[in-house]
Design a protein around this motif. Structure first.
Motif, PDB file in Angstrom:
ATOM      1  N   HIS A 248       0.854  -1.185   0.000  1.00 15.10           N
ATOM      2  CA  HIS A 248       0.000   0.000   0.000  1.00 15.10           C
ATOM      3  C   HIS A 248       0.891   1.236   0.000  1.00 15.10           C
ATOM      4  CE1 HIS A 248      -3.949   1.894   0.739  1.00 15.10           C
ATOM      5  NE2 HIS A 248      -3.229   2.826   1.345  1.00 15.10           N
ATOM      6  N   PRO A 249       0.695   2.177  -0.928  1.00 14.64           N
ATOM      7  CA  PRO A 249       1.559   3.366  -0.963  1.00 14.64           C
ATOM      8  C   PRO A 249       1.419   4.204   0.294  1.00 14.64           C
ATOM      9  CG  PRO A 249      -0.314   3.651  -2.437  1.00 14.64           C
ATOM     10  CD  PRO A 249      -0.336   2.222  -1.990  1.00 14.64           C
ATOM     11  N   VAL A 250       2.516   4.785   0.713  1.00 12.40           N
ATOM     12  CA  VAL A 250       2.521   5.637   1.898  1.00 12.40           C
ATOM     13  C   VAL A 250       3.422   6.841   1.635  1.00 12.40           C
ATOM     14  CG1 VAL A 250       4.374   4.285   2.952  1.00 12.40           C
ATOM     15  CG2 VAL A 250       2.928   5.722   4.391  1.00 12.40           C
ATOM     16  N   GLY A 251       2.984   7.999   2.072  1.00  6.41           N
ATOM     17  CA  GLY A 251       3.794   9.198   1.932  1.00  6.41           C
ATOM     18  C   GLY A 251       4.793   9.316   3.068  1.00  6.41           C
ATOM     19  N   GLU A 252       5.761  10.195   2.869  1.00  4.92           N
ATOM     20  CA  GLU A 252       6.766  10.422   3.909  1.00  4.92           C
ATOM     21  C   GLU A 252       7.099  11.906   3.995  1.00  4.92           C
ATOM     22  OE1 GLU A 252      11.409   9.382   5.130  1.00  4.92           O
ATOM     23  OE2 GLU A 252      10.462   8.300   3.471  1.00  4.92           O
ATOM     24  N   VAL A 253       7.200  12.381   5.224  1.00  2.00           N
ATOM     25  CA  VAL A 253       7.833  13.677   5.471  1.00  2.00           C
ATOM     26  C   VAL A 253       9.327  13.388   5.390  1.00  2.00           C
ATOM     27  CG1 VAL A 253       8.150  15.570   7.106  1.00  2.00           C
ATOM     28  CG2 VAL A 253       5.939  14.402   6.962  1.00  2.00           C
ATOM     29  N   TYR A 254       9.873  13.518   4.181  1.00  2.00           N
ATOM     30  CA  TYR A 254      11.239  13.048   3.922  1.00  2.00           C
ATOM     31  C   TYR A 254      12.258  13.897   4.677  1.00  2.00           C
ATOM     32  CZ  TYR A 254      15.235  11.536   1.084  1.00  2.00           C
ATOM     33  OH  TYR A 254      16.432  11.035   0.655  1.00  2.00           O
ATOM     34  N   VAL A 255      12.234  15.192   4.467  1.00  2.00           N
ATOM     35  CA  VAL A 255      13.075  16.112   5.231  1.00  2.00           C
ATOM     36  C   VAL A 255      12.295  17.402   5.435  1.00  2.00           C
ATOM     37  CG1 VAL A 255      15.380  17.075   5.540  1.00  2.00           C
ATOM     38  CG2 VAL A 255      15.052  15.260   3.864  1.00  2.00           C
ATOM     39  N   LEU A 256      12.262  17.871   6.652  1.00  3.48           N
ATOM     40  CA  LEU A 256      11.599  19.132   6.986  1.00  3.48           C
ATOM     41  C   LEU A 256      12.580  19.968   7.782  1.00  3.48           C
ATOM     42  CD1 LEU A 256       8.941  20.859   7.198  1.00  3.48           C
ATOM     43  CD2 LEU A 256       8.504  19.638   9.334  1.00  3.48           C
ATOM     44  N   GLY A 257      12.889  21.155   7.278  1.00  5.69           N
ATOM     45  CA  GLY A 257      13.875  21.994   7.966  1.00  5.69           C
ATOM     46  C   GLY A 257      13.523  23.464   7.904  1.00  5.69           C
ATOM     47  N   VAL A 258      13.945  24.193   8.929  1.00  2.00           N
ATOM     48  CA  VAL A 258      13.722  25.634   9.013  1.00  2.00           C
ATOM     49  C   VAL A 258      15.030  26.306   9.399  1.00  2.00           C
ATOM     50  CG1 VAL A 258      12.491  27.477  10.238  1.00  2.00           C
ATOM     51  CG2 VAL A 258      11.288  25.355   9.638  1.00  2.00           C
ATOM     52  N   ASP A 259      15.348  27.402   8.737  1.00  2.00           N
ATOM     53  CA  ASP A 259      16.545  28.176   9.073  1.00  2.00           C
ATOM     54  C   ASP A 259      16.464  28.596  10.545  1.00  2.00           C
ATOM     55  OD1 ASP A 259      18.342  30.562   9.375  1.00  2.00           O
ATOM     56  OD2 ASP A 259      18.689  30.154   7.243  1.00  2.00           O
ATOM     57  N   PRO A 260      17.557  28.451  11.309  1.00  2.00           N
ATOM     58  CA  PRO A 260      17.518  28.844  12.725  1.00  2.00           C
ATOM     59  C   PRO A 260      17.050  30.281  12.943  1.00  2.00           C
ATOM     60  CG  PRO A 260      19.508  27.578  12.278  1.00  2.00           C
ATOM     61  CD  PRO A 260      18.848  27.820  10.941  1.00  2.00           C
ATOM     62  N   THR A 261      17.299  31.155  11.978  1.00  2.00           N
ATOM     63  CA  THR A 261      16.876  32.549  12.138  1.00  2.00           C
ATOM     64  C   THR A 261      15.368  32.711  12.002  1.00  2.00           C
ATOM     65  OG1 THR A 261      17.159  33.044   9.772  1.00  2.00           O
ATOM     66  CG2 THR A 261      19.075  33.352  11.207  1.00  2.00           C
ATOM     67  N   ALA A 262      14.673  31.666  11.495  1.00  2.00           N
ATOM     68  CA  ALA A 262      13.222  31.742  11.295  1.00  2.00           C
ATOM     69  C   ALA A 262      12.455  30.914  12.308  1.00  2.00           C
ATOM     70  CB  ALA A 262      12.871  31.296   9.867  1.00  2.00           C
ATOM     71  N   HIS A 263      13.131  30.415  13.332  1.00  2.00           N
ATOM     72  CA  HIS A 263      12.458  29.624  14.352  1.00  2.00           C
ATOM     73  C   HIS A 263      11.509  30.499  15.169  1.00  2.00           C
ATOM     74  CE1 HIS A 263      15.647  26.157  14.598  1.00  2.00           C
ATOM     75  NE2 HIS A 263      14.986  26.184  13.461  1.00  2.00           N
ATOM     76  N   GLY A 264      10.453  29.867  15.652  1.00  2.00           N
ATOM     77  CA  GLY A 264       9.554  30.552  16.563  1.00  2.00           C
ATOM     78  C   GLY A 264       8.423  31.312  15.921  1.00  2.00           C
ATOM     79  N   GLY A 265       8.367  31.328  14.606  1.00  2.00           N
ATOM     80  CA  GLY A 265       7.322  32.081  13.928  1.00  2.00           C
ATOM     81  C   GLY A 265       6.217  31.238  13.340  1.00  2.00           C
ATOM     82  N   GLY A 266       6.228  29.940  13.621  1.00  2.00           N
ATOM     83  CA  GLY A 266       5.186  29.065  13.103  1.00  2.00           C
ATOM     84  C   GLY A 266       5.455  28.501  11.731  1.00  2.00           C
ATOM     85  N   LEU A 267       6.667  28.748  11.184  1.00  2.00           N
ATOM     86  CA  LEU A 267       6.961  28.274   9.834  1.00  2.00           C
ATOM     87  C   LEU A 267       7.013  26.749   9.780  1.00  2.00           C
ATOM     88  CD1 LEU A 267       7.620  28.868   6.913  1.00  2.00           C
ATOM     89  CD2 LEU A 267      10.042  29.183   7.555  1.00  2.00           C
ATOM     90  N   GLY A 268       7.543  26.104  10.801  1.00  2.00           N
ATOM     91  CA  GLY A 268       7.609  24.646  10.815  1.00  2.00           C
ATOM     92  C   GLY A 268       6.235  24.012  10.749  1.00  2.00           C
ATOM     93  N   ARG A 269       5.288  24.552  11.522  1.00  2.00           N
ATOM     94  CA  ARG A 269       3.923  24.026  11.512  1.00  2.00           C
ATOM     95  C   ARG A 269       3.271  24.236  10.148  1.00  2.00           C
ATOM     96  NH1 ARG A 269       4.088  26.692  16.391  1.00  2.00           N
ATOM     97  NH2 ARG A 269       2.818  28.416  15.601  1.00  2.00           N
ATOM     98  N   ALA A 270       3.477  25.415   9.562  1.00  2.00           N
ATOM     99  CA  ALA A 270       2.878  25.706   8.256  1.00  2.00           C
ATOM    100  C   ALA A 270       3.450  24.804   7.169  1.00  2.00           C
ATOM    101  CB  ALA A 270       3.096  27.174   7.900  1.00  2.00           C
ATOM    102  N   LEU A 271       4.760  24.571   7.204  1.00  2.00           N
ATOM    103  CA  LEU A 271       5.388  23.693   6.219  1.00  2.00           C
ATOM    104  C   LEU A 271       4.912  22.247   6.392  1.00  2.00           C
ATOM    105  CD1 LEU A 271       9.034  25.090   6.183  1.00  2.00           C
ATOM    106  CD2 LEU A 271       7.550  24.856   4.176  1.00  2.00           C
ATOM    107  N   THR A 272       4.786  21.801   7.642  1.00  2.00           N
ATOM    108  CA  THR A 272       4.291  20.447   7.892  1.00  2.00           C
ATOM    109  C   THR A 272       2.913  20.268   7.269  1.00  2.00           C
ATOM    110  OG1 THR A 272       5.517  20.289   9.977  1.00  2.00           O
ATOM    111  CG2 THR A 272       3.682  18.760   9.659  1.00  2.00           C
TER     112      THR A 272
END
Length: 320
Positions: A248-272
């Motif tokens: 059965h096909p399955v997706g993957e969050v292969y790599v998810l990354g945020v520049d350290p200077t952009a931490h804390g602004g919700g970008l990780g959640r939005a990208l996820t």
């Protein structure tokens, strides 16, 4: 290895993975199998009829920093001491490689001596993954003096429920990765985002391009967060789809990354959320997985809030 040998190892790995519920090799090993320039030692075990029933892979790219060991035994040939014999031979080769190998053996022949051949010198640092945390692998690791050093969790969640999509930070937009144009900028961002990661943060141009050439690569599923005013990359969500015949096909969050200077602004959640939405709406998938270090509590918390739950664990054992 020649193409026929690569095919034999790949088939053996698929058989073991189907039986165990976890593939014995990660992506980097499978890529190195097909790379004639990779600094690799291959050990094989075959029956008298020539059937491949065991294989050990040694990554000797940087022996001074540690040698990677991956091993698989055919399910029908287990409990006979074959795994232990392969492991002992591989550790012997690792000790030899730690002092003599600086690249691939150009002749393609690697003699395997008995255990204890290199007992008169300190053993090389060896790191070995037990995918699925199989009890037999744990017992073998203890028996051979390897200690549990790192745990990688696989998390999963369904994609059948709507994915909440928090807004992107002001001044940030999403676009697809452009092979050939974004390579250098992405590698620099990846190095910053994973500066403390033992593997991901060290990716080279060759590592990236090897994956861009894989059949599964889809640039539309490689999402980049870009600062509108400057064009600077601030984050990314690279998705992948596993679609092996008969599964059965399955997706993957292969790599998810945020520049350290952009931490804390919700970008990780939005990208996820953006990546999960892509896998559901554009690829029609109903489940997704990802891998995360057990010790990365911030990432684990992010993914749990996104609906992921523990599926299995992969354990890295180390000697030296």
């Amino acid at each position: 290895m020649d193409p026929a040998e690569v095919a034999d190892v790949s088939a053996l790995a698929r058989t073991a993975g189907d039986t165990d519920g976890a593939d014995p090799f990660d992506e980097s090993v499978l890529l190195r199998l097909r790379d004639p320039q990779a600094a690799t030692v291959h050990l094989t075990a075959r029956t008298a009829a020539g059937e491949l029933v065991g294989y050990a892979h040694l990554d000797v790219t940087t022996p001074a920093e540690g040698i990677g060991l991956d091993l698989v035994v055919h399910p029908a040939h287990r409990r006979r001491g074959l795994g232990r014999s392969l492991a002992v031979a591989a550790l012997t080769e690792a000790d030899r490689a730690g002092t003599t190998l600086t690249g691939p053996d150009r002749d393609g022949a690697v003699p395997v001596g008995p255990a204890g051949t290199d007992a008169d010198r300190d053993g090389a640092v060896v790191r070995s993954w037990a995918h699925g945390d199989h009890p037999a692998a744990a017992a073998l690791a203890v028996d051979l003096g390897l200690t549990r050093a790192r745990v990688l969790w696989q998390l999963r969640r369904p994609l059948t429920e709507p994915t909440a999509a928090p807004p992107l930070p002001d001044g940030v937009t999403l676009r697809a990765f452009r092979p050939g144009s974004d390579d250098d900028a992405w590698l620099a961002l990846n190095a910053r985002a994973f500066a403390d990661h033992p593997e991901q943060g060290r990716w080279t141009v060759a590592d990236l391009r090897a994956r861009l050439a894989e059949p599964w690569f889809d640039p539309a599923g490689f999402l980049l967060a870009v600062q509108e005013s400057t064009g600077r990359l601030l984050g990314f969500h690279w998705t992948k789809v596993h679609d092996r015949p008969g599964t059965h096909p399955v997706g993957e969050v292969y790599v998810l990354g945020v520049d350290p200077t952009a931490h804390g602004g919700g970008l990780g959640r939005a990208l996820t959320a953006a990546g999960l939405t892509y896998l559901r709406r554009q690829r029609g998938l109903d489940r997704v997985m990802l891998y995360v270090d057990e010790s990365n509590t911030a990432a684990v918390a992010l993914y749990r809030r996104a609906g992921f739950a523990h599926w299995c664990a992969h354990v890295n054992y180390q000697r030296g």
